[in-house]
Design a protein around this motif. Structure first.
Motif, PDB file in Angstrom:
ATOM      1  N   VAL A  70       0.860  -1.177   0.000  1.00 49.94           N
ATOM      2  CA  VAL A  70       0.000   0.000   0.000  1.00 49.94           C
ATOM      3  C   VAL A  70       0.903   1.237   0.000  1.00 49.94           C
TER       4      VAL A  70
ATOM      5  N   PHE B 256      -9.192   2.233   5.055  1.00 49.00           N
ATOM      6  CA  PHE B 256      -9.434   2.918   6.317  1.00 49.00           C
ATOM      7  C   PHE B 256      -8.440   4.067   6.473  1.00 49.00           C
TER       8      PHE B 256
ATOM      9  N   TYR C  85      -6.607   6.527   9.299  1.00 51.25           N
ATOM     10  CA  TYR C  85      -6.280   6.693  10.709  1.00 51.25           C
ATOM     11  C   TYR C  85      -5.470   7.970  10.888  1.00 51.25           C
TER      12      TYR C  85
ATOM     13  N   GLN D 225      -2.606   9.593  13.689  1.00 50.78           N
ATOM     14  CA  GLN D 225      -1.723   9.200  14.774  1.00 50.78           C
ATOM     15  C   GLN D 225      -0.940  10.410  15.265  1.00 50.78           C
TER      16      GLN D 225
ATOM     17  N   SER E 126      -1.446   6.165  19.850  1.00 46.53           N
ATOM     18  CA  SER E 126      -1.979   5.065  19.052  1.00 46.53           C
ATOM     19  C   SER E 126      -2.651   5.576  17.788  1.00 46.53           C
ATOM     20  N   LEU E 127      -3.101   4.645  16.975  1.00 47.37           N
ATOM     21  CA  LEU E 127      -3.798   4.989  15.745  1.00 47.37           C
ATOM     22  C   LEU E 127      -5.277   5.184  16.059  1.00 47.37           C
TER      23      LEU E 127
ATOM     24  N   LEU F 167      -8.945   5.621  14.512  1.00 46.42           N
ATOM     25  CA  LEU F 167      -9.720   5.446  13.288  1.00 46.42           C
ATOM     26  C   LEU F 167     -10.538   6.696  13.003  1.00 46.42           C
TER      27      LEU F 167
ATOM     28  N   PHE G 133       0.037  12.786  11.754  1.00 43.69           N
ATOM     29  CA  PHE G 133       0.476  11.715  10.868  1.00 43.69           C
ATOM     30  C   PHE G 133      -0.789  10.970  10.445  1.00 43.69           C
TER      31      PHE G 133
ATOM     32  N   ILE H  73      -2.458   7.920   8.333  1.00 41.10           N
ATOM     33  CA  ILE H  73      -2.106   6.607   7.755  1.00 41.10           C
ATOM     34  C   ILE H  73      -3.368   5.944   7.222  1.00 41.10           C
TER      35      ILE H  73
ATOM     36  N   GLN I  13      -5.433  -6.427   6.821  1.00 39.83           N
ATOM     37  CA  GLN I  13      -5.257  -5.013   6.509  1.00 39.83           C
ATOM     38  C   GLN I  13      -3.771  -4.677   6.446  1.00 39.83           C
ATOM     39  N   TYR I  14      -3.405  -3.972   5.381  1.00 42.53           N
ATOM     40  CA  TYR I  14      -2.028  -3.536   5.196  1.00 42.53           C
ATOM     41  C   TYR I  14      -1.988  -2.016   5.207  1.00 42.53           C
ATOM     42  N   PHE I  15      -0.993  -1.487   5.870  1.00 41.75           N
ATOM     43  CA  PHE I  15      -0.909  -0.051   6.056  1.00 41.75           C
ATOM     44  C   PHE I  15      -0.013   0.622   5.027  1.00 41.75           C
ATOM     45  N   GLY I  16      -0.391   1.855   4.703  1.00 42.74           N
ATOM     46  CA  GLY I  16       0.480   2.695   3.909  1.00 42.74           C
ATOM     47  C   GLY I  16       1.575   3.263   4.792  1.00 42.74           C
ATOM     48  N   PRO I  17       2.563   3.958   4.191  1.00 42.17           N
ATOM     49  CA  PRO I  17       3.692   4.494   4.959  1.00 42.17           C
ATOM     50  C   PRO I  17       3.356   5.748   5.744  1.00 42.17           C
TER      51      PRO I  17
ATOM     52  N   TYR J 199       0.494  -5.468  15.532  1.00 42.08           N
ATOM     53  CA  TYR J 199       1.323  -4.709  14.605  1.00 42.08           C
ATOM     54  C   TYR J 199       2.565  -4.190  15.323  1.00 42.08           C
TER      55      TYR J 199
ATOM     56  N   ARG K  58       5.436   2.735   8.928  1.00 39.93           N
ATOM     57  CA  ARG K  58       4.088   2.203   8.971  1.00 39.93           C
ATOM     58  C   ARG K  58       3.994   1.019   9.920  1.00 39.93           C
TER      59      ARG K  58
ATOM     60  N   PHE L  26       1.384  -2.672  18.788  1.00 42.51           N
ATOM     61  CA  PHE L  26      -0.036  -2.371  18.970  1.00 42.51           C
ATOM     62  C   PHE L  26      -0.855  -3.641  18.827  1.00 42.51           C
TER      63      PHE L  26
END
Lengths: 116, 112
Positions: free
Chosen positions: A4, A34, A36, A38, A43-44, A46, A91, A93, A105-109, B36, B43, B89
């Motif tokens: 991603v 999704f 998020y 931060q 924490s992240l 939503l 930030f 994400i 779920q895979y996160f972007g940078p 995570y 990320r 996390f």
């Protein structure tokens, strides 16, 4: 895992301007993404769920008119921070759900937004 | 809605020791629990996940246990190495692919 991407990685803007952040799934199609937020050493949180071809679902307390989300294709979701103010600095994400990989779920940078 | 509590907030161990991070959740409908790892400025990376039909899952030095009755799940890292230092996390959702609710994170420091 799946890939991603996010663009830009870093943006500095003046107060009152709008900023668009792109989230792309590069090797899979994502009907759901999704967003998020931060804060440093936190924490992240939503913000919203982005569904391809329909309106985003926002979490309580997130202003939908301020954080515009568009998910026009199966590989792209955009978050536009409108009339940005210094308190919007954060930030941001995104993550994308890969249904071919058990819905993992895979996160972007991430995108570092600084509003002056 | 779902609420995820994570402890401890910081954890310091010596290289080679084990580290355990614990999370509790509130929504009994939750059945997907990923972990995570996030390094500074990067990320979050999925390191392991567990679904509610499984009580324990292991992947080399990392294991996760789940107790649905007590609504808690834990991450176990054995033989820790300095490169394990990061923020970890836990998260929960009602099913894989729906929105994740995250714990507050644990900063793990492994000293050599």
């Amino acid at each position: 895992g799946a890939v991603v991407s996010q663009h830009p990685s870093r943006v500095i803007c003046k107060s009152g301007t709008s900023v668009k952040i792109e989230c792309r799934s590069l090797d899979f199609q994502a009907t759901t993404m999704f967003w998020y937020r931060q804060f440093p050493k936190k924490s992240l949180m939503l913000m919203a769920t982005s569904n391809e071809g329909s309106k985003a679902t926002y979490e309580q307390g997130v202003e939908k008119d301020k954080f515009l989300i568009n998910h026009a294709s199966l590989t792209l979701s955009t978050l536009t921070v409108t009339s940005a103010h210094p308190e919007d600095s954060s930030f941001y994400i995104c993550s994308a759900r890969d249904s071919s990989r058990a819905d993992t779920q895979y996160f972007g940078p991430g995108t570092r937004l600084t509003v002056l | 809605g779902e609420n995820v509590e994570q402890h401890p907030s910081t954890l310091s161990v010596q290289e080679g020791d084990s580290a355990v991070i614990k999370c509790t959740y509130s929504d009994s409908a939750s059945n997907y629990f990923p972990w995570y790892k996030q390094e500074l400025g990067k990320r979050p990376q999925l390191i392991i996940d567990i679904r509610s039909n499984v009580g324990e899952k292991k992947d080399q030095r990392i294991a996760v246990t789940l107790n649905k009755t007590a609504k808690h799940f834990s991450l176990h890292i054995t033989e820790t190495q300095p490169e394990d230092s990061a923020v970890y996390f836990c998260a929960a959702s009602t099913q894989a692919g729906t929105a994740l609710i995250f714990g507050k994170g644990t900063t793990l420091s492994v000293s050599s």
